[in-house]
Design a protein around this motif. Structure first.
Motif, PDB file in Angstrom:
ATOM      1  N   SER A  56      53.482  48.293  58.494  1.00 14.64           N
ATOM      2  CA  SER A  56      52.829  47.255  57.705  1.00 14.64           C
ATOM      3  C   SER A  56      53.695  46.949  56.493  1.00 14.64           C
ATOM      4  O   SER A  56      54.160  47.862  55.811  1.00 14.64           O
ATOM      5  CB  SER A  56      51.452  47.723  57.229  1.00 14.64           C
ATOM      6  OG  SER A  56      50.880  46.784  56.346  1.00 14.64           O
ATOM      7  N   LEU A  57      53.872  45.661  56.227  1.00 14.16           N
ATOM      8  CA  LEU A  57      54.676  45.246  55.076  1.00 14.16           C
ATOM      9  C   LEU A  57      53.828  44.928  53.857  1.00 14.16           C
ATOM     10  O   LEU A  57      54.363  44.707  52.771  1.00 14.16           O
ATOM     11  CB  LEU A  57      55.512  44.010  55.442  1.00 14.16           C
ATOM     12  CG  LEU A  57      56.456  44.167  56.634  1.00 14.16           C
ATOM     13  CD1 LEU A  57      57.178  42.855  56.919  1.00 14.16           C
ATOM     14  CD2 LEU A  57      57.448  45.293  56.402  1.00 14.16           C
ATOM     15  N   ARG A  58      52.522  44.934  54.009  1.00 18.25           N
ATOM     16  CA  ARG A  58      51.606  44.559  52.923  1.00 18.25           C
ATOM     17  C   ARG A  58      51.733  45.551  51.772  1.00 18.25           C
ATOM     18  O   ARG A  58      51.772  46.754  51.964  1.00 18.25           O
ATOM     19  CB  ARG A  58      50.169  44.548  53.475  1.00 18.25           C
ATOM     20  CG  ARG A  58      49.131  44.038  52.529  1.00 18.25           C
ATOM     21  CD  ARG A  58      47.788  43.890  53.250  1.00 18.25           C
ATOM     22  NE  ARG A  58      47.277  45.149  53.769  1.00 18.25           N
ATOM     23  CZ  ARG A  58      46.543  46.001  53.065  1.00 18.25           C
ATOM     24  NH1 ARG A  58      46.241  45.736  51.811  1.00 18.25           N
ATOM     25  NH2 ARG A  58      46.115  47.114  53.621  1.00 18.25           N
ATOM     26  N   SER A  59      51.774  45.047  50.542  1.00 22.23           N
ATOM     27  CA  SER A  59      51.969  45.918  49.378  1.00 22.23           C
ATOM     28  C   SER A  59      50.860  46.955  49.229  1.00 22.23           C
ATOM     29  O   SER A  59      51.122  48.070  48.808  1.00 22.23           O
ATOM     30  CB  SER A  59      52.094  45.083  48.095  1.00 22.23           C
ATOM     31  OG  SER A  59      50.891  44.373  47.861  1.00 22.23           O
ATOM     32  N   GLY A  60      49.636  46.626  49.591  1.00 30.45           N
ATOM     33  CA  GLY A  60      48.534  47.573  49.487  1.00 30.45           C
ATOM     34  C   GLY A  60      48.214  48.260  50.798  1.00 30.45           C
ATOM     35  O   GLY A  60      47.096  48.750  50.998  1.00 30.45           O
ATOM     36  N   SER A  61      49.179  48.332  51.690  1.00 32.63           N
ATOM     37  CA  SER A  61      48.971  48.878  53.030  1.00 32.63           C
ATOM     38  C   SER A  61      48.410  50.302  53.004  1.00 32.63           C
ATOM     39  O   SER A  61      48.957  51.185  52.345  1.00 32.63           O
ATOM     40  CB  SER A  61      50.302  48.888  53.783  1.00 32.63           C
ATOM     41  OG  SER A  61      50.239  49.721  54.926  1.00 32.63           O
TER      42      SER A  61
END
Length: 183
Positions: free
Chosen positions: A11-16
């Motif tokens: 996952s590349l999402r900052s809050g992953s």
């Protein structure tokens, strides 16, 4: 003997939450285990054999291969996107598998864990990641599994590193993965 495990977060999402799970693994690794979370999977271009000549792979892909070559094992952390693993994780596996049969993933002890919003914690995605990595040549440690359901609520206000149950499970996963490294 110190063991180095490279974590690839799909996952590349900052809050992953899977990134947070990787951080929990790094923070709670046994004394003889070092976890490196690979930074930059989002910079690795989609696999294209036309740009993957000997010594001429794109810089981000070359860094991924070098980090994998230096690791004793891989820990893949997979979110579940539409019932399967993320494209970014599958792409990393594609780069690591080349040249086919001799890629840096060949015979590399590999475990897949993760967390997802659904009630099963991403088991479909994790199964797909095991399948893809296994076909690519990794030595999948089948008895090392961890699927944490309900990530959006469970980790809404609590980092996985602060969840005693998760810490215990991650520590067990790392111990089993380290025990499967030939050395």
């Amino acid at each position: 003997m110190s063991v180095k495990i490279l974590a690839l977060v799909g996952s590349l999402r900052s809050g992953s939450h899977n990134r947070q799970l990787a951080e929990a693994a790094r923070e709670n690794a046994p004394a003889d285990v070092e976890i490196e979370i690979f930074e930059g999977l989002g910079d690795v271009p989609f696999y294209n054999e036309d740009v993957d000549g000997e010594g001429s792979a794109p810089e981000a892909a070359a860094r991924l291969r070098a980090a994998t070559a230096q690791a004793d094992a891989l820990l893949l952390l997979s979110p579940e996107y539409n019932g399967t693993m993320s494209a970014v994780l599958n792409n990393a596996i594609d780069w690591l598998s080349r040249p086919f049969g001799a890629g840096v993933i060949s015979d590399k002890p590999t475990a897949v864990i993760g967390t997802a919003f659904g009630q099963y914690g991403g088991v479909w995605a994790q199964d797909e990641a095991r399948k893809s990595a296994g076909v690519a040549g990794a030595r999948i440690i089948e008895d090392v599994k961890l699927s944490i359901p309900g990530s959006m609520t469970r980790f809404a206000e609590l980092h996985p590193a602060d969840d005693a149950e998760v810490v215990e499970q991650v520590t067990e996963v790392l111990g089993k993965l380290a025990a499967n490294i030939d050395g």
